[in-house]
Design an enzyme around this catalytic site. Structure first.
Site, short mmCIF file in Angstrom:
data_model
loop_
_atom_site.label_atom_id
_atom_site.label_comp_id
_atom_site.label_asym_id
_atom_site.label_seq_id
_atom_site.Cartn_x
_atom_site.Cartn_y
_atom_site.Cartn_z
N ASP A 305 0.92 -1.16 -0.03
CA ASP A 305 0.01 -0.02 -0.16
C ASP A 305 0.66 1.33 -0.03
O ASP A 305 2.05 1.31 0.46
CB ASP A 305 -0.75 -0.11 1.18
CG ASP A 305 -1.95 1.10 1.16
OD1 ASP A 305 -2.17 1.48 0.19
OD2 ASP A 305 -2.67 1.30 2.25
N THR A 307 0.19 4.50 1.37
CA THR A 307 0.00 5.30 2.66
C THR A 307 0.34 4.17 3.62
O THR A 307 -0.13 3.35 3.98
CB THR A 307 -1.49 5.59 2.63
OG1 THR A 307 -1.89 6.56 1.79
CG2 THR A 307 -1.43 6.76 4.21
#
Length: 790
Positions: A305, A307
């Site tokens: 991912d 973030t």
């Protein structure tokens, strides 16, 4: 069980101290044992009372009775190795339990009008527990308050869609909050809770589902079946050749059977795993399931991912760009109201609240952020209805405002749209028409270690795919700044096929950066990669990552992420450092690669021991070794070198087919060593001038040198310390063979005085070493041709 007074009616205060004490005294606590490892007693029993220790123990007892003690040295080796195994596992146990406490979920419990974080075991019956996005539900209960509360029960039911919860609805332990917030009252705690047994089993320190361990168990089971007929044959053979000399016959039997048992292989596997856990623990990495170390060694694709992985969780409000004639100040006022409307704000709202003071508007309705919706909002009565979310979701495609948002996002910035809407935000029919008010631009700080981590994976031939819910161009800009190959062509996941799994697998395999990915798509993308034979590790920190983490071969969660992600992941990076992941992968490769190396040594010994027992028994000659001879050979060519090789650096990616690969080298090497030893022994027995001990010494020389040749093959590629290890082994053997000093030739009962027998042993050994090299060359080429490129 004593009577419990009625639970509190005031949700805001929770239990009083007196009520808590009453429930603790009555045993109404959440007392599910959450063991991170076996108990001390179980560790001792598991290392001492094994099938192979029992076999070797009986053989050791026989030598203690008939003597001499030199022939029982193998017994002391077993005692030392068992002690090392107990010590290492106890050390790993302490490390795991300390780290598990750091990484466990900590529910927020209301008592006496205040809220405090407790350990799960600190919760008692009727406690009032606050719920927020990502919170793991640790006990069963009923909902006392709900504010857009959505609970994901996929870990219990397999259904991926979150369930809306209203006041009075039941919530189950093992589920987690997907969106919104609220409070629950604990109605079932401890072993009465729905997921208590599952949680207890999931937290154990175990080696199940490990191809490595199951492969070794399969090999050991075969060896067990061979021991009984081999023992019967060798006993019959020895009585036939040595007459009624029972002690000599028993010594021959012990010498034949002891090396068949690769007792050190299981021990070194446990030690290597334990040392791996300790090393990773020092890097603030919690290994929740031991096979995860092995699994990461096999990983060829990492799905990360953006973030929390490539960028830090924290954000800063960069600017507010007003749209459509609206004033920036009006937009900031509305943003300030939204910033305090959510009791459990995400990172974006926290940054907005820090930069925009609250106007103290009264909230009439809220819609918490959801990864599926990609927007949140609040209604403020006469002040209007406001939404905040992804511009490409809330704006018409191709509109000037959407184009501008995409342009800003392509610079690597996070862009949100602030809009006013015609309907209440919690209306099931949707917020209605949206009037764009402003673009909210947030800056994300790239993790300083991210570029180096991506470079490491590229060097190790591991594909990295960035899968994010953010705008694809924004994600691509961040990934490109880190030097990720293929990041210049990001893919919008909304354009991916939903029903054609083959086409989805093609797109995901070929792409590198994906934006606007929903939680369900993350899960589907992991499955698509697995359908193409990929071994997938998934990293994440948010609730939207849980389903993908659960389905991935290895789930890696950030320590500061939601409790739900930490609950389903096999590995938790407690310091949130993406840079720890290469160390985890490297540790897994070191463990698996080195265990495969030493397995070749141990199984070579097993093969030549079985062959010697059968051949000598069938030919009908005295066994060519004393037990101490095989202790010397095994220690110098297997036991001591294997200990160092098992802990050495190793970057080779692990592959499936452990048993077949090991036997491909061990079987021919063991056969060559066994046949060479028998040939030497039969030749030197025809020399009337050689004594029995000189004949046995020639057999010892042949077997040792061929076994050392196998060690040289297994130790490659050479490093200075590996060369020193082999030279030290040769020097130790020369000392035992040639010197009359303490622990020299007299101790080992060796005699190299007959030149002819020694030359025969040396000549056969040279031929054997050449054959081992040829066999290794052929096997290596076949394996290279059989290894597919992904």
């Amino acid at each position: 069980m004593s009577t419990i007074e009625s639970p509190p009616t005031d949700v805001t205060t929770g239990l009083t101290a007196a009520q808590v004490a009453e429930r603790v005294a009555a045993g109404r606590t959440n007392d599910v044992p959450a063991r991170a490892s076996r108990t001390v007693g179980e560790i001792v029993r598991a290392n001492v009372f094994t099938r192979f220790n029992a076999i070797v123990g009986v053989l050791f007892a026989i030598i203690l009775v008939i003597g001499p003690i030199q022939d029982g040295l193998f017994g002391f080796v077993i005692i030392i190795n068992t002690g090392i195994g107990i010590f290492q596992e106890l050390r790993a146990k302490r490390t795991l339990e300390r780290l598990a406490i750091v990484g466990e979920a900590r529910p927020r419990v209301r008592r006496d009008g205040t809220t405090a974080e407790l350990t799960p075991s600190g919760v008692v019956l009727d406690d009032v527990i606050e719920l927020g996005p990502g919170d793991k539900i640790v006990v069963d209960g009923i909902v006392l308050a709900a504010d857009g509360l959505e609970v994901d029960e996929s870990l219990l039911t397999g259904e991926s869609d979150p369930v809306h919860k209203q006041v009075g609805d039941q919530v189950l332990s093992g589920s987690f909050v997907a969106a919104g917030g609220g409070a629950q009252q604990a109605t079932k705690v401890g072993r009465e809770a729905y997921a208590a047994k599952l949680a207890e089993e999931a937290s154990k320190f175990t080696l199940v589902n490990s191809e490595l361990r199951s492969g070794i168990d399969k090999i050991l089971k075969i060896i067990t079946y061979l021991l009984v007929p081999a023992a019967a044959l060798i006993i019959w053979s020895q009585f036939r050749t040595v007459g009624n000399d029972l002690p000599e016959a028993l010594r021959g039997m012990v010498a034949a059977l002891v090396p068949m048992v690769p007792e050190g292989l299981v021990l070194l596997t446990s030690i290597a795993f334990a040392v791996g856990v300790i090393r990773l623990g020092k890097r603030n990495c919690l290994v929740q399931e031991l096979p995860a170390i092995e699994g990461l060694a096999r990983v060829d694709t990492v799905c990360a991912d953006k973030t929390g992985t490539l960028t830090e969780n924290g954000m800063r409000l960069s600017r507010v760009a007003a749209l459509g004639g609206h004033a920036e100040q009006d937009a900031r006022v509305a943003l300030g109201a939204l910033g305090v409307s959510d009791k459990r704000p995400n990172a974006s709202l926290v940054a907005i609240a820090e930069a925009c003071p609250s106007p103290a508007w009264t909230v009439s309705a809220t819609q918490p952020f959801s990864s599926a919706r990609k927007w949140s909002g609040a209604s403020f009565g006469d002040r209007g209805n406001w939404v905040l979310g992804a511009p490409d979701v809330l704006l018409p495609e191709g509109s000037p405002d959407a184009v501008e948002a995409e342009r800003i996002g392509s610079e690597g910035l996070r862009v949100l749209l602030l809009g006013s809407c015609t309907g209440q935000v919690d209306d099931p029919a949707g917020p209605g028409a949206i009037d764009p008010v402003a673009l909210v631009v947030l800056e994300q700080k790239v993790r300083p270690e991210a570029a180096g981590t991506l470079a490491y994976f590229a060097e190790q031939d591991v594909d990295v795919k960035v899968i994010s819910g953010d705008n694809a161009l924004s994600v691509g800009a961040v990934a490109s700044s880190l030097g990720l190959t293929g990041a210049h062509a990001p893919i919008d996941a909304r354009e991916l096929p939903e029903t054609d799994k083959e086409l989805l697998a093609d797109e995901v395999s070929g792409g590198t950066v994906f934006g606007r990915v929903t939680p369900a798509q993350k899960r589907a993308m992991v499955g698509a990669l697995q359908s193409r034979g990929r071994t997938v590790a998934m990293t994440g920190d948010g609730v939207n990552d849980v389903l993908a983490l659960k389905d991935a071969d290895i789930g890696v969660a950030m320590g500061s992420g939601s409790p739900a992600t930490r609950a389903v992941a096999q590995i938790v990076l407690l310091d949130d450092s993406f840079a720890t992941l290469p160390h985890v992968v490297a540790e897994g490769r070191r463990v698996i690669g080195n265990i495969e190396r030493v397995a070749n040594l141990f199984l070579t010994k097993t093969v030549y021991s079985v062959l010697l027992a059968i051949a000598i028994g069938a030919i009908g000659v005295p066994f060519p070794f004393l037990p101490r001879h095989l202790t010397l050979i095994g220690s110098l060519t297997i036991g001591i070198p294997a200990f160092f090789l098992a802990l050495a650096p190793n970057t080779e990616r692990a592959r499936t087919g452990f048993v077949k690969r090991v036997l491909r080298l061990a079987a021919p090497s063991g056969i060559i060593a066994g046949v060479g030893t028998v040939v030497t022994y039969l030749i030197v027995r025809t020399d009337p001038g050689a004594t029995e001990i000189q004949q046995k010494t020639a057999a010892v020389l042949t077997l040792y040198l061929i076994a050392t040749g196998v060690l040289a093959v297994v130790a490659r590629p050479f490093a200075m310390w590996k060369v020193a290890l082999i030279l030290a082994s040769l020097a130790a053997f020369a000392y035992a063979l040639l010197t009359p000093l303490p622990f020299g030739r007299d101790f080992w009962q060796l005699d190299a005085g007959d030149t002819r027998t020694m030359l025969v042993g040396l000549a056969v050994a040279v031929v054997g070493i050449v054959l081992v090299e040829i066999a290794n060359l052929v096997i290596t080429r076949r394996l290279a041709r059989a290894t597919p490129e992904h």
